[in-house]
Design a protein around this motif. Sequence first.
Motif, PDB file in Angstrom:
ATOM      1  N   GLY A  91       0.803  -1.222   0.000  1.00 32.73           N
ATOM      2  CA  GLY A  91       0.000   0.000   0.000  1.00 32.73           C
ATOM      3  C   GLY A  91       0.831   1.264   0.000  1.00 32.73           C
ATOM      4  O   GLY A  91       1.510   1.574  -0.978  1.00 32.73           O
ATOM      5  N   VAL A 113      -4.130  -3.712   2.846  1.00 32.59           N
ATOM      6  CA  VAL A 113      -2.836  -3.155   2.434  1.00 32.59           C
ATOM      7  C   VAL A 113      -2.422  -2.129   3.488  1.00 32.59           C
ATOM      8  O   VAL A 113      -3.262  -1.518   4.147  1.00 32.59           O
ATOM      9  N   ASP A 143      -1.396   1.144   5.329  1.00 34.21           N
ATOM     10  CA  ASP A 143      -1.676   2.568   5.111  1.00 34.21           C
ATOM     11  C   ASP A 143      -0.680   3.457   5.856  1.00 34.21           C
ATOM     12  O   ASP A 143      -0.706   4.676   5.720  1.00 34.21           O
TER      13      ASP A 143
END
Length: 339
Positions: A179, A217, A219
């Motif tokens: 991410g 994912v 962050d």
Amino acid sequence: MSKIKVAVIGCGSISKHRHIPEYASNSNVELVAFVDPIIERAQHYAELHGGKAYSNYVDMLKAEKVDAVSVCTPNYLHAEISIAAANAGAHVLVEKPMATSAAESEAMIEAAKKNGVFLMVGHNQRLMPPHVKAKEILESGKLGKVLTFRTSFGHPGPEGWSVDGRESWFFRKEEAIMGAMGDLGVHKSDLIRWLLDDEVAQVAAFVGTLHKEGTDVDDNATCLLRMKSGATGSLVASWTYYKGQDNSTVLWCENGVIKIDTDPNDQVIVELRNGTVERYKVGQVATNEKQTSSGVISEFVTSILDNKPPRISGEEGYQALKVILAAFESEATGKIINL
């Protein structure tokens, strides 16, 4: 020389804001093909700029003899498409992160070598005027050795940037693989290596999903880096800077400090130990809200025209990615990872 025939593979936001307009305004380029699984997106650009629309890159590479491609797809496709394009004899500009693993990166570099084509990675941070100015100041030697640093890249997340908003591939792990680290962190690992002219030796990191709901994912990531020179510092990547973007870097050196993109008016500030302060207005770093030319496309086109390997090569992209992969490994194992 006749114009370079270029195909853009993936017609999302990075193509819309950077690749396509920058190719279109380059007099050495002819845009001949646009590829997107949502064919209407590709057709839109074909109507605007000429060329043909394709719904997949395999058909496009069969039908067109292109000199170069931009790979602007979800991360998991970067390697597969870059290798296919290189095998078709096209120079490749791939968005960052160049790949999702060491093996993929090595295969891409190998494919480019084997086919005698260039592989360049879209690490635009080195081309941004404040970073270019900072590098020049560091190279002058007036600050002496860099001892410690912090570099961060954060914004409110890809939902405001991606053409698909909250439904974007950025949030789907099987397509994004990584991410904020793949989106932003890898820019900063590339930048710090380049600014310091040094490699990362060790990485310790916390990487996780703190606030974006319904996605697994990462962050946010906070990383500690030790460089080969011994310099130590932090690298932060975040998709939860809801009050606005931060893309700043501060380097504390033997003879003073250099602050990059910390001030709204002066993009580079040097404060020396002898009391002098130098302020430089050199132009902004591009943001998602305020697009400036990334410089990446002209750099890529120039390297093809001059037949000179790109400065932001596959090898460089791989070194930047290794740092990010090490951060994930550190998070998974709770250990400091040696590169």
